[in-house]
Design an enzyme around this catalytic site. Structure first.
Site, short mmCIF file in Angstrom:
data_model
loop_
_atom_site.label_atom_id
_atom_site.label_comp_id
_atom_site.label_asym_id
_atom_site.label_seq_id
_atom_site.Cartn_x
_atom_site.Cartn_y
_atom_site.Cartn_z
N GLN A 129 54.81 54.63 39.37
CA GLN A 129 54.65 54.63 37.91
C GLN A 129 53.60 53.56 37.67
O GLN A 129 53.84 52.39 37.90
CB GLN A 129 55.97 54.28 37.23
CG GLN A 129 56.01 54.50 35.74
CD GLN A 129 54.99 53.73 34.93
OE1 GLN A 129 54.05 54.31 34.37
NE2 GLN A 129 55.12 52.41 34.86
N TYR B 236 55.69 46.60 34.81
CA TYR B 236 54.93 47.24 35.89
C TYR B 236 54.49 46.21 36.92
O TYR B 236 54.68 46.41 38.13
CB TYR B 236 53.71 47.97 35.32
CG TYR B 236 52.69 48.34 36.37
CD1 TYR B 236 52.97 49.34 37.31
CD2 TYR B 236 51.46 47.69 36.46
CE1 TYR B 236 52.05 49.67 38.29
CE2 TYR B 236 50.53 48.02 37.44
CZ TYR B 236 50.83 49.00 38.35
OH TYR B 236 49.94 49.31 39.33
N THR C 122 51.71 63.71 38.14
CA THR C 122 50.36 63.31 37.72
C THR C 122 49.30 63.77 38.73
O THR C 122 48.11 63.73 38.43
CB THR C 122 50.25 61.78 37.55
OG1 THR C 122 50.59 61.14 38.79
CG2 THR C 122 51.17 61.29 36.45
N ASP D 211 60.18 63.96 45.34
CA ASP D 211 60.11 62.70 44.61
C ASP D 211 60.57 61.55 45.50
O ASP D 211 61.53 61.70 46.25
CB ASP D 211 61.00 62.78 43.35
CG ASP D 211 60.64 61.73 42.33
OD1 ASP D 211 60.90 60.53 42.60
OD2 ASP D 211 60.10 62.08 41.26
N ALA E 107 52.43 56.48 45.81
CA ALA E 107 53.11 57.04 44.64
C ALA E 107 53.72 55.91 43.82
O ALA E 107 54.31 54.97 44.35
CB ALA E 107 54.21 58.01 45.09
N PHE F 41 44.71 60.41 42.44
CA PHE F 41 43.33 59.92 42.47
C PHE F 41 43.04 59.16 43.76
O PHE F 41 42.23 59.60 44.60
CB PHE F 41 43.10 59.05 41.23
CG PHE F 41 41.90 58.15 41.28
CD1 PHE F 41 40.66 58.64 41.70
CD2 PHE F 41 42.00 56.83 40.90
CE1 PHE F 41 39.54 57.81 41.73
CE2 PHE F 41 40.90 55.99 40.93
CZ PHE F 41 39.67 56.47 41.35
N GLY G 37 47.61 40.74 25.07
CA GLY G 37 47.96 40.70 26.48
C GLY G 37 46.84 41.04 27.42
O GLY G 37 46.99 40.92 28.64
#
Length: 313
Positions: free
Chosen positions: A78, A143, A36, A52, A76, A12, A274
């Protein structure tokens, strides 16, 4: 600086950054594992390497194939909170080890410019608004922790090896090409629900606020950091990328319904544990250092995003 490597360039945000770099005459190499990302997002004038960021051998092969890379934009990641809680090891491998792999690629090949995509998630619950870069960092998830750790590695490499490094803490990004299946994509989620004739779901009372910034303004901020030759390497090159304004979720939905000419009839569900109640980021540091500012109004950005999804159907 004519040859740029962009990780996550089929995603995106990454695809919009790539489009702007191409528009400015740069040669762009996209590294994306396509987990993704979308082939539809890839600019026809770039070279795609399906590799990757956790694969050192693959990254080295990419560099040897495209010698002379002058800068890296690292997007890039997660990027979901839920999976980071379920599997923090995988989250750390991608977001921390993957970032180290790219920094090492830069160190070994004397690539001096590195722009890293961080997140407002590093702040957690802030005591004062707007949130400045000097605010305490208290991430609420693995994250957020991994993005903050990536920042520290980026800054350390800047200090150790004289690299021009920038860690950009993005607010809530929205716009064309955003997947409605991402946690942060509340706008694309609402649009999809409205287009399907469903009642949009609001968690909590809808009064929670976020700082929504249009994706093309994000792209301009990234490219400004990468290409501004007057900016010197900094030991603390951390910047908020935001509008410095807050919009409530119920106001957001009201705007969307008005644009789409659909009655506003949300379904309210229990507030999620949260969730941060109020959040918006101070952007004055980036505006001062790079003469950057968001140029797309919230309403205009919503209109362009809605048009994208309507035309895509």
């Amino acid at each position: 600086m004519d040859k740029i490597l962009v990780t996550g360039g089929a995603g995106f945000i990454g695809s919009h950054v790539v489009d702007l770099l191409v528009e400015q005459g740069k040669e762009v190499i996209v590294v994306d594992n396509m987990s993704t990302g979308s082939y539809e997002n890839i600019n026809k004038d770039v070279k795609l390497e399906e590799t990757d960021i956790t694969d050192n051998r693959g990254l080295n092969e990419v560099y040897n194939k495209h010698l002379g890379i002058a800068g890296v934009v690292h997007l890039a990641a997660q990027s979901k909170v839920g999976p980071s809680v379920d599997d923090p090891g995988n989250d750390a491998n991608i977001n921390i080890q993957g970032t180290i792999n790219l920094l090492e690629l830069c160190r070994k090949n004397n690539i001096k410019s590195f722009v890293y995509a961080s997140s407002a998630a590093v702040y957690g619950h802030a005591e004062q608004l707007p949130i400045t870069e000097r605010a305490e960092t208290n991430p609420l998830s693995p994250y957020g922790v991994s993005k903050l750790a990536g920042e520290e590695y980026v800054k350390a490499y800047g200090r150790l090896y004289g690299m021009d490094v920038f860690a950009l803490r993005f607010a809530n990004v929205f716009g064309p090409r955003q997947s409605p299946h991402t946690e942060a994509g509340v706008i694309s989620i609402f649009i999809e629900q409205l287009l399907q004739g469903k009642r949009p779901v609001i968690f909590g009372d809808g009064k929670q606020t976020r700082d929504f910034i249009y994706v093309k303004d994000i792209a301009e901020a990234v490219v400004s950091c990468l290409t501004n030759k007057d900016k010197q390497a900094s030991n603390n090159a951390v910047y908020n990328v935001s509008t410095c304004s807050e919009t409530s979720i119920d106001h957001l939905l009201s705007n969307l319904c008005e644009i789409m000419e659909i009655s506003n009839n949300p379904r309210f569900e229990e507030e999620r544990p949260g969730d941060i109640k109020y959040s918006y980021l101070d952007n004055s540091k980036l505006k001062t250092d790079f003469n950057w500012e968001p140029r797309t109004s919230f309403k205009k950005g919503l209109e362009q995003t809605v048009n994208y999804y309507i035309n895509k159907k």
